[in-house]
Design a protein around this motif. Structure first.
Motif, PDB file in Angstrom:
ATOM      1  N   ALA A 156      -2.387   1.108   9.284  1.00 45.76           N
ATOM      2  CA  ALA A 156      -3.662   0.374   9.283  1.00 45.76           C
ATOM      3  C   ALA A 156      -4.808   1.304   8.881  1.00 45.76           C
ATOM      4  O   ALA A 156      -5.619   0.981   8.013  1.00 45.76           O
ATOM      5  N   ARG A 157      -4.836   2.468   9.498  1.00 47.94           N
ATOM      6  CA  ARG A 157      -5.891   3.414   9.151  1.00 47.94           C
ATOM      7  C   ARG A 157      -5.757   3.891   7.711  1.00 47.94           C
ATOM      8  O   ARG A 157      -6.744   4.094   7.005  1.00 47.94           O
ATOM      9  N   GLY A 158      -4.520   4.081   7.281  1.00 45.32           N
ATOM     10  CA  GLY A 158      -4.286   4.510   5.904  1.00 45.32           C
ATOM     11  C   GLY A 158      -4.756   3.474   4.900  1.00 45.32           C
ATOM     12  O   GLY A 158      -5.428   3.810   3.917  1.00 45.32           O
ATOM     13  N   LEU A 159      -4.434   2.236   5.146  1.00 43.87           N
ATOM     14  CA  LEU A 159      -4.843   1.175   4.225  1.00 43.87           C
ATOM     15  C   LEU A 159      -6.363   1.032   4.185  1.00 43.87           C
ATOM     16  O   LEU A 159      -6.958   0.847   3.119  1.00 43.87           O
ATOM     17  N   LEU A 160      -6.980   1.126   5.356  1.00 41.15           N
ATOM     18  CA  LEU A 160      -8.444   1.042   5.391  1.00 41.15           C
ATOM     19  C   LEU A 160      -9.072   2.179   4.592  1.00 41.15           C
ATOM     20  O   LEU A 160      -9.991   1.957   3.796  1.00 41.15           O
ATOM     21  N   ALA A 161      -8.561   3.387   4.782  1.00 41.10           N
ATOM     22  CA  ALA A 161      -9.094   4.536   4.051  1.00 41.10           C
ATOM     23  C   ALA A 161      -8.913   4.333   2.547  1.00 41.10           C
ATOM     24  O   ALA A 161      -9.814   4.607   1.752  1.00 41.10           O
ATOM     25  N   MET A 162      -7.740   3.839   2.172  1.00 38.96           N
ATOM     26  CA  MET A 162      -7.472   3.608   0.752  1.00 38.96           C
ATOM     27  C   MET A 162      -8.476   2.633   0.160  1.00 38.96           C
ATOM     28  O   MET A 162      -9.082   2.898  -0.876  1.00 38.96           O
ATOM     29  N   MET A 163      -8.663   1.519   0.831  1.00 42.58           N
ATOM     30  CA  MET A 163      -9.546   0.479   0.291  1.00 42.58           C
ATOM     31  C   MET A 163     -11.010   0.872   0.360  1.00 42.58           C
ATOM     32  O   MET A 163     -11.793   0.587  -0.545  1.00 42.58           O
ATOM     33  N   THR A 164     -11.392   1.538   1.438  1.00 44.18           N
ATOM     34  CA  THR A 164     -12.787   1.951   1.581  1.00 44.18           C
ATOM     35  C   THR A 164     -13.172   2.922   0.473  1.00 44.18           C
ATOM     36  O   THR A 164     -14.312   2.942   0.012  1.00 44.18           O
ATOM     37  N   GLY A 165     -12.192   3.704   0.025  1.00 45.37           N
ATOM     38  CA  GLY A 165     -12.442   4.686  -1.018  1.00 45.37           C
ATOM     39  C   GLY A 165     -12.877   4.095  -2.341  1.00 45.37           C
ATOM     40  O   GLY A 165     -13.323   4.826  -3.233  1.00 45.37           O
ATOM     41  N   VAL A 166     -12.755   2.791  -2.481  1.00 44.62           N
ATOM     42  CA  VAL A 166     -13.147   2.155  -3.746  1.00 44.62           C
ATOM     43  C   VAL A 166     -14.605   2.461  -4.087  1.00 44.62           C
ATOM     44  O   VAL A 166     -14.973   2.587  -5.263  1.00 44.62           O
TER      45      VAL A 166
ATOM     46  N   LEU B 159      -4.221   6.244  -3.243  1.00 38.85           N
ATOM     47  CA  LEU B 159      -3.288   7.024  -2.432  1.00 38.85           C
ATOM     48  C   LEU B 159      -3.940   8.293  -1.904  1.00 38.85           C
ATOM     49  O   LEU B 159      -3.729   8.679  -0.750  1.00 38.85           O
ATOM     50  N   LEU B 160      -4.740   8.940  -2.763  1.00 39.84           N
ATOM     51  CA  LEU B 160      -5.438  10.148  -2.309  1.00 39.84           C
ATOM     52  C   LEU B 160      -6.389   9.823  -1.160  1.00 39.84           C
ATOM     53  O   LEU B 160      -6.429  10.539  -0.159  1.00 39.84           O
ATOM     54  N   ALA B 161      -7.133   8.739  -1.301  1.00 39.20           N
ATOM     55  CA  ALA B 161      -8.062   8.348  -0.236  1.00 39.20           C
ATOM     56  C   ALA B 161      -7.308   8.061   1.062  1.00 39.20           C
ATOM     57  O   ALA B 161      -7.723   8.470   2.145  1.00 39.20           O
ATOM     58  N   MET B 162      -6.183   7.376   0.911  1.00 43.06           N
ATOM     59  CA  MET B 162      -5.384   7.044   2.090  1.00 43.06           C
ATOM     60  C   MET B 162      -4.925   8.311   2.812  1.00 43.06           C
ATOM     61  O   MET B 162      -5.102   8.452   4.023  1.00 43.06           O
ATOM     62  N   MET B 163      -4.363   9.229   2.061  1.00 41.79           N
ATOM     63  CA  MET B 163      -3.827  10.451   2.675  1.00 41.79           C
ATOM     64  C   MET B 163      -4.925  11.377   3.173  1.00 41.79           C
ATOM     65  O   MET B 163      -4.796  12.000   4.232  1.00 41.79           O
ATOM     66  N   THR B 164      -6.007  11.475   2.423  1.00 39.77           N
ATOM     67  CA  THR B 164      -7.097  12.349   2.835  1.00 39.77           C
ATOM     68  C   THR B 164      -7.686  11.878   4.167  1.00 39.77           C
ATOM     69  O   THR B 164      -8.134  12.692   4.980  1.00 39.77           O
ATOM     70  N   GLY B 165      -7.643  10.575   4.391  1.00 34.24           N
ATOM     71  CA  GLY B 165      -8.187  10.005   5.618  1.00 34.24           C
ATOM     72  C   GLY B 165      -7.499  10.467   6.882  1.00 34.24           C
ATOM     73  O   GLY B 165      -8.002  10.242   7.988  1.00 34.24           O
ATOM     74  N   VAL B 166      -6.369  11.128   6.739  1.00 32.19           N
ATOM     75  CA  VAL B 166      -5.647  11.590   7.923  1.00 32.19           C
ATOM     76  C   VAL B 166      -6.521  12.493   8.785  1.00 32.19           C
ATOM     77  O   VAL B 166      -6.411  12.494  10.016  1.00 32.19           O
ATOM     78  N   THR B 167      -7.423  13.232   8.145  1.00 35.62           N
ATOM     79  CA  THR B 167      -8.255  14.178   8.896  1.00 35.62           C
ATOM     80  C   THR B 167      -9.218  13.480   9.842  1.00 35.62           C
ATOM     81  O   THR B 167      -9.705  14.079  10.789  1.00 35.62           O
ATOM     82  N   VAL B 168      -9.505  12.208   9.562  1.00 32.35           N
ATOM     83  CA  VAL B 168     -10.471  11.489  10.392  1.00 32.35           C
ATOM     84  C   VAL B 168      -9.941  11.252  11.804  1.00 32.35           C
ATOM     85  O   VAL B 168     -10.689  11.262  12.768  1.00 32.35           O
ATOM     86  N   TRP B 169      -8.638  11.069  11.918  1.00 35.54           N
ATOM     87  CA  TRP B 169      -8.115  10.677  13.233  1.00 35.54           C
ATOM     88  C   TRP B 169      -7.026  11.602  13.778  1.00 35.54           C
ATOM     89  O   TRP B 169      -6.787  11.629  14.981  1.00 35.54           O
ATOM     90  N   TYR B 170      -6.335  12.345  12.911  1.00 31.42           N
ATOM     91  CA  TYR B 170      -5.230  13.177  13.414  1.00 31.42           C
ATOM     92  C   TYR B 170      -5.730  14.296  14.322  1.00 31.42           C
ATOM     93  O   TYR B 170      -6.682  14.995  13.975  1.00 31.42           O
ATOM     94  N   ARG B 171      -5.057  14.441  15.444  1.00 34.40           N
ATOM     95  CA  ARG B 171      -5.341  15.562  16.345  1.00 34.40           C
ATOM     96  C   ARG B 171      -4.015  16.178  16.753  1.00 34.40           C
ATOM     97  O   ARG B 171      -3.064  15.453  17.082  1.00 34.40           O
ATOM     98  N   PRO B 172      -3.924  17.508  16.709  1.00 32.37           N
ATOM     99  CA  PRO B 172      -2.664  18.186  17.024  1.00 32.37           C
ATOM    100  C   PRO B 172      -2.109  17.793  18.389  1.00 32.37           C
ATOM    101  O   PRO B 172      -0.888  17.798  18.593  1.00 32.37           O
ATOM    102  N   ASP B 173      -2.994  17.465  19.325  1.00 29.77           N
ATOM    103  CA  ASP B 173      -2.540  17.129  20.675  1.00 29.77           C
ATOM    104  C   ASP B 173      -2.466  15.612  20.899  1.00 29.77           C
ATOM    105  O   ASP B 173      -2.465  15.147  22.030  1.00 29.77           O
ATOM    106  N   GLY B 174      -2.411  14.862  19.801  1.00 34.29           N
ATOM    107  CA  GLY B 174      -2.349  13.411  19.913  1.00 34.29           C
ATOM    108  C   GLY B 174      -0.943  12.900  20.161  1.00 34.29           C
ATOM    109  O   GLY B 174      -0.031  13.661  20.462  1.00 34.29           O
TER     110      GLY B 174
END
Lengths: 196, 196
Positions: A156-166, B159-174
DNA sequence: GTCTATACTACGATAGAC
DNA sequence: GTCTATCGTAGTATAGAC
């Protein structure tokens, strides 16, 4: 009245729209009250007749934006339809909304860090509601066996990030029409969840 | 030497790393030279022994980051492998790199607007090279009939936007391990291009 | 290479006239 | 509701001692 002044009927709304444009372009810290006032054609001190502070102006913009987006999303989706149809509606709505309100969207994403306590909390609550709606659609599709997704939260977060990037690259006068862009994102989203 | 001072062997590198952290957290305009100097334990004026200006410091960080990322990406991918294998390598590299260098990544994305002419141009060239690499992989996969993608340019950016977005929410202790996150993104990326 | 001191500019916000 | 004027603070950058 000096010639440089203009009869103004809605200074507060003008301040909102100019501030939104400037914050999106230069960032909250990169824009001064004098910049905002100047773009509207008044002096900096006159802003305080409409907003208590720069921070209050930012909160006004962001909270309002989140409510507008949530309300519009809830109208755009038929929650009695199939998960696939809901996901398609969500994607179509989201991409088009990003394009229509790119400045507000960008601020909502970027300036969360500029919000102080109460304002920050208000916006996060609304953002989570939006995100949870998409996650709910994904979960319903998984439940129904329509979607193949290993982790609905991550996706869900991935798809949102992808689409928001437009908003980063789309330009109305670019090579692709708005519909071509939207349909491309919808197709990619549906494939990404294993539907289609 | 006053007791508050520390023997310093590499002030310049310390300035880089502290500035990076602060810029990522508060934005370029939200951080002062005094903030940066303070976090390193020197006075603001001493920064100018190492960098000509605040702008030069930002350019140093961003250009360096782009080179590091491009070089590492080119090492991580076997360009003689199948498009699917290349895409998987790219995704694995990208997600892990975002996690490992989240501050630098965030600055590269956000502070492009804070860069003046020459610095801005340099970074854009490098960013486009990175993006073109992914687009080339998608095109090769389409050519080979392995991928089903309507528009490689839109999908590459998505795809880049989707993957780059990982930094927004990923936490090592999550809840999720780094590997779980990475594999989830890889699976979603492969599905999104109609492979897998 | 770091310090103190300072120049000059800009910031957010307020006071009071109109 | 907007203006001018101003307060107090903080910004980048430089000069010169050590």
């Amino acid at each position: 009245m000096p010639v440089t002044q203009v009869a103004r009927t809605n200074t507060k709304q003008e301040l909102r729209s100019h501030a939104q444009r400037l914050f999106a372009k230069h960032g909250y810290d990169g824009v001064s009250m004098r910049d905002i006032a100047g773009s509207v054609g008044i002096r900096q001190s006159a802003i305080y007749n409409h907003f208590q502070s720069k921070q209050h102006l930012l909160v006004d913009l962001m909270v309002n934006h989140m409510h507008v987006m949530l309300d519009a999303m809830r109208v755009a989706i038929d929650f009695t339809a199939t998960p696939k149809a809901q996901l398609e509606s969500f994607a179509r709505f989201h991409v088009n909304f990003q394009i229509d309100y790119s400045d507000a969207v960008f601020i909502a994403y970027m300036e969360l860090r500029s919000l102080e306590d109460e304002g920050h909390a208000s916006v996060v609550v609304l953002r989570d509601q939006y995100e949870q709606t998409l996650r709910g659609i994904l979960d319903a599709g998984i439940e129904a066996g329509d979607f193949v997704v290993n982790n609905s939260s991550v996706v869900a977060r991935g798809l949102l990030a992808m689409m928001t990037g437009v908003t980063v690259w789309y330009r109305p006068d670019g090579d692709l029409t708005r519909d071509e862009v939207t349909e491309s994102y919808i197709a990619t989203v549906l494939r990404a969840v294993g539907s289609k």
